[in-house]
Design an enzyme around this catalytic site. Structure first.
Site, PDB file in Angstrom:
ATOM      1  N   ASN A 131       0.800  -1.234   0.000  1.00  0.00           N
ATOM      2  CA  ASN A 131       0.000   0.000   0.000  1.00  0.00           C
ATOM      3  C   ASN A 131       0.835   1.288   0.000  1.00  0.00           C
ATOM      4  O   ASN A 131       0.444   2.288  -0.586  1.00  0.00           O
ATOM      5  CB  ASN A 131      -1.026   0.005   1.135  1.00  0.00           C
ATOM      6  CG  ASN A 131      -0.413  -0.144   2.504  1.00  0.00           C
ATOM      7  OD1 ASN A 131       0.695  -0.647   2.662  1.00  0.00           O
ATOM      8  ND2 ASN A 131      -1.132   0.297   3.521  1.00  0.00           N
ATOM      9  N   HIS A 155       9.212  -8.049  -0.510  1.00  0.00           N
ATOM     10  CA  HIS A 155       8.120  -7.105  -0.730  1.00  0.00           C
ATOM     11  C   HIS A 155       6.871  -7.853  -1.196  1.00  0.00           C
ATOM     12  O   HIS A 155       6.920  -9.026  -1.541  1.00  0.00           O
ATOM     13  CB  HIS A 155       8.538  -6.065  -1.777  1.00  0.00           C
ATOM     14  CG  HIS A 155       8.018  -4.684  -1.497  1.00  0.00           C
ATOM     15  ND1 HIS A 155       6.782  -4.465  -0.922  1.00  0.00           N
ATOM     16  CD2 HIS A 155       8.551  -3.453  -1.713  1.00  0.00           C
ATOM     17  CE1 HIS A 155       6.589  -3.159  -0.792  1.00  0.00           C
ATOM     18  NE2 HIS A 155       7.650  -2.523  -1.261  1.00  0.00           N
ATOM     19  N   ALA A 156       5.732  -7.152  -1.170  1.00  0.00           N
ATOM     20  CA  ALA A 156       4.496  -7.734  -1.678  1.00  0.00           C
ATOM     21  C   ALA A 156       4.664  -8.110  -3.149  1.00  0.00           C
ATOM     22  O   ALA A 156       5.331  -7.409  -3.910  1.00  0.00           O
ATOM     23  CB  ALA A 156       3.353  -6.740  -1.515  1.00  0.00           C
ATOM     24  N   GLY A 206       1.713  -5.464   7.695  1.00  0.00           N
ATOM     25  CA  GLY A 206       0.748  -6.194   6.887  1.00  0.00           C
ATOM     26  C   GLY A 206      -0.458  -6.622   7.687  1.00  0.00           C
ATOM     27  O   GLY A 206      -0.826  -5.995   8.684  1.00  0.00           O
ATOM     28  N   SER A 207      -1.057  -7.720   7.265  1.00  0.00           N
ATOM     29  CA  SER A 207      -2.294  -8.205   7.866  1.00  0.00           C
ATOM     30  C   SER A 207      -2.017  -8.987   9.146  1.00  0.00           C
ATOM     31  O   SER A 207      -0.887  -9.403   9.415  1.00  0.00           O
ATOM     32  CB  SER A 207      -3.021  -9.115   6.874  1.00  0.00           C
ATOM     33  OG  SER A 207      -2.258 -10.306   6.651  1.00  0.00           O
ATOM     34  N   GLU A 228       3.742  -4.308  12.561  1.00  0.00           N
ATOM     35  CA  GLU A 228       2.759  -3.232  12.407  1.00  0.00           C
ATOM     36  C   GLU A 228       1.643  -3.801  11.550  1.00  0.00           C
ATOM     37  O   GLU A 228       1.806  -4.011  10.345  1.00  0.00           O
ATOM     38  CB  GLU A 228       3.407  -1.999  11.761  1.00  0.00           C
ATOM     39  CG  GLU A 228       2.541  -0.744  11.867  1.00  0.00           C
ATOM     40  CD  GLU A 228       1.725  -0.456  10.629  1.00  0.00           C
ATOM     41  OE1 GLU A 228       0.525  -0.811  10.650  1.00  0.00           O
ATOM     42  OE2 GLU A 228       2.250   0.096   9.661  1.00  0.00           O
ATOM     43  N   CYS A 262      -3.434   1.494   6.881  1.00  0.00           N
ATOM     44  CA  CYS A 262      -3.675   0.961   8.226  1.00  0.00           C
ATOM     45  C   CYS A 262      -4.149   2.051   9.180  1.00  0.00           C
ATOM     46  O   CYS A 262      -4.970   1.807  10.051  1.00  0.00           O
ATOM     47  CB  CYS A 262      -2.397   0.317   8.780  1.00  0.00           C
ATOM     48  SG  CYS A 262      -1.834  -1.115   7.862  1.00  0.00           S
TER      49      CYS A 262
END
Length: 455
Positions: A131, A155-156, A206-207, A228, A262
């Site tokens: 994000n 990374h994502a 992340g989640s 986080e 977030c």
């Protein structure tokens, strides 16, 4: 999962990447360990010079980096420019302050001299989200590298070009080879990495499920972590607030990054006496927002990052309606165009006790709740498993003090939008994670705090 750049505004596949295989991963780990043995001995002035150069590169090439972010995950180009500029800021901040933050601290004891010494740990693995594909990485890179650690980035998988661009920036800035490397790997490979003894710590943004997975893997190896995770941040507006300003900031705070943040305001908790007016003004602001091509300067809202995110968000909205919520505006994906577009949405009348009201909505959806007084506002603000940030609006100093003291969150902003700042620690409590990034606290997370006693 494929590692690919897919334009979320059009659905077009732009570029595919072959994931690194086990041999390549092993070579990168070897290089990182060799780099650490030498890099840990470099001086703060040397590290500062390289970090300042990284800031220069970011500033000089911000248009290219911003375009890359917009193409890969859909944030508006103007917000991507601001993100690159913030990355340069955090680089300069730690380049200037790291030596001070990590200086020996002398303590009077029965020794001839005794002091606390801060030393780097080694290789730190950073698992980062899509994000804020540059900012999330640089807020790790700047303190970690200035402390003498070396970094590996997973990374994502939807922002591979951003990941490779960041590695290139660090290399061009003059940091020694291997000090920072990108791994193009799926999430399933992370646990294996953690088990490698050369990796000393890990950080993840992340989640919740991703955080649980990383913390479990690190716990088995007794390795330090900073997490986080998600947030369902309250935005409290009490009767004495400057209502016009609060509504303007509420719009920005919810729509930041197309609603995918977030620390975005997600639950709007409004005192009854002003709730009708707040709702009317917020609707006007939402209706004025322009949805469209994120590369265009007039666009306020771009696409969500992936089709799955769009589908999940829409499912949450439908669940909210089925649970008694009322949609005032928006509420359905925009099917008249390609891409992952969801309109600004406001939901009212949802019971705060419903399960869906306690979830995180990762998109441009605002939940509005009405409360009679500050007591109920604080109670509702805390009625969530998350504790990342909170914004509260009142001109009453006694109310301000109560909000600061009683809201359960890692940050409370009074009469302002929750945001991260290199000068202040950032992180959450409860299921929003633990540990801190940024500030002096952030650079102390990944160091050995060594006690030295001499007589």
């Amino acid at each position: 999962m494929p590692i690919a750049t897919i334009n979320p505004a059009t659905g077009e596949l732009l570029k595919n990447f072959e994931p690194h295989n086990d041999t390549e991963i092993g070579a990168k780990l070897d290089l990182a360990q060799q780099a650490f043995e030498k890099y840990r001995m470099t001086s703060f002035p040397e590290r500062s010079r390289w970090m300042e150069k990284a800031a220069d590169i970011l500033e000089q090439e911000k248009a290219d980096f911003a375009k890359l972010m917009t193409l890969e995950m859909g944030k508006t180009y103007k917000s991507a420019i601001a993100e690159v500029e913030k990355c340069a800021w955090v680089c300069r901040y730690y380049a200037e302050h790291a030596a001070e933050f990590l200086a020996d601290v002398y303590v009077e004891t029965d020794a001839t001299k005794s002091f606390v010494k801060y030393q780097p740990l080694g290789i730190v693995l950073a698992v980062m989200p899509w994000n804020f594909p540059f900012w999330q990485v640089f807020r790790f890179v700047a303190p970690a590298l200035m402390a003498g650690n070396v970094g590996l980035l997973k990374h994502a998988s939807n922002v591979p070009q951003c990941a490779l661009a960041i590695e290139d920036i660090i290399q061009r800035a003059g940091f020694p080879e291997g000090v920072f490397q990108t791994l193009l790997i799926p999430g399933a490979k992370v646990a294996d990495l953690i088990s490698d003894e050369r990796i000393k710590a890990a950080t993840l943004t992340g989640s919740e499920p991703a955080g649980i997975s990383l913390a479990t893997a690190c716990g088995k190896q007794i390795k330090k972590t900073v997490l986080e995770l998600g947030g369902s941040d309250p935005f409290i507006v009490l009767e004495s607030a400057d209502l016009e300003t609060a509504v303007a900031v509420a719009t920005t705070a919810r729509m930041l990054n197309n609603g995918q943040s977030c620390i975005a305001a997600k639950r709007f908790i409004i005192q009854e006496a002003i709730a009708d007016k707040f709702e009317k003004l917020l609707l006007e602001k939402y209706h004025a927002l322009k949805i469209g091509d994120p590369m265009q300067p007039e666009t306020d809202i771009g696409p969500l990052a992936t089709p799955d995110i769009l589908q999940d968000l829409d499912q949450q909205v439908q669940t909210s309606v089925n649970s008694g919520g009322k949609v005032l505006t928006g509420g359905k994906p925009l099917g008249d165009r390609p891409g992952n577009f969801y309109p600004p949405t406001i939901i009212t009348d949802l019971s705060p006790d419903s399960a869906i009201a306690k979830e995180e909505f990762f998109g441009p959806v605002a939940l509005l709740f009405r409360v009679p007084n500050i007591d109920e506002a604080i109670k509702l603000a805390n009625a969530t498993p998350f504790g990342l940030g909170a914004s509260a609006w009142t001109t009453n100093s006694q109310q301000q003090q109560r909000l600061v003291n009683e809201i359960e969150a890692g940050a409370v902003f009074i009469n302002g939008m929750v945001k991260s700042d290199p000068r202040l620690p950032f992180g959450g409590i409860k299921r929003s994670g633990y540990g801190r990034e940024l500030g002096i606290q952030g650079i102390h997370e990944f160091v050995n705090v060594k006690t030295v006693w001499v007589k």
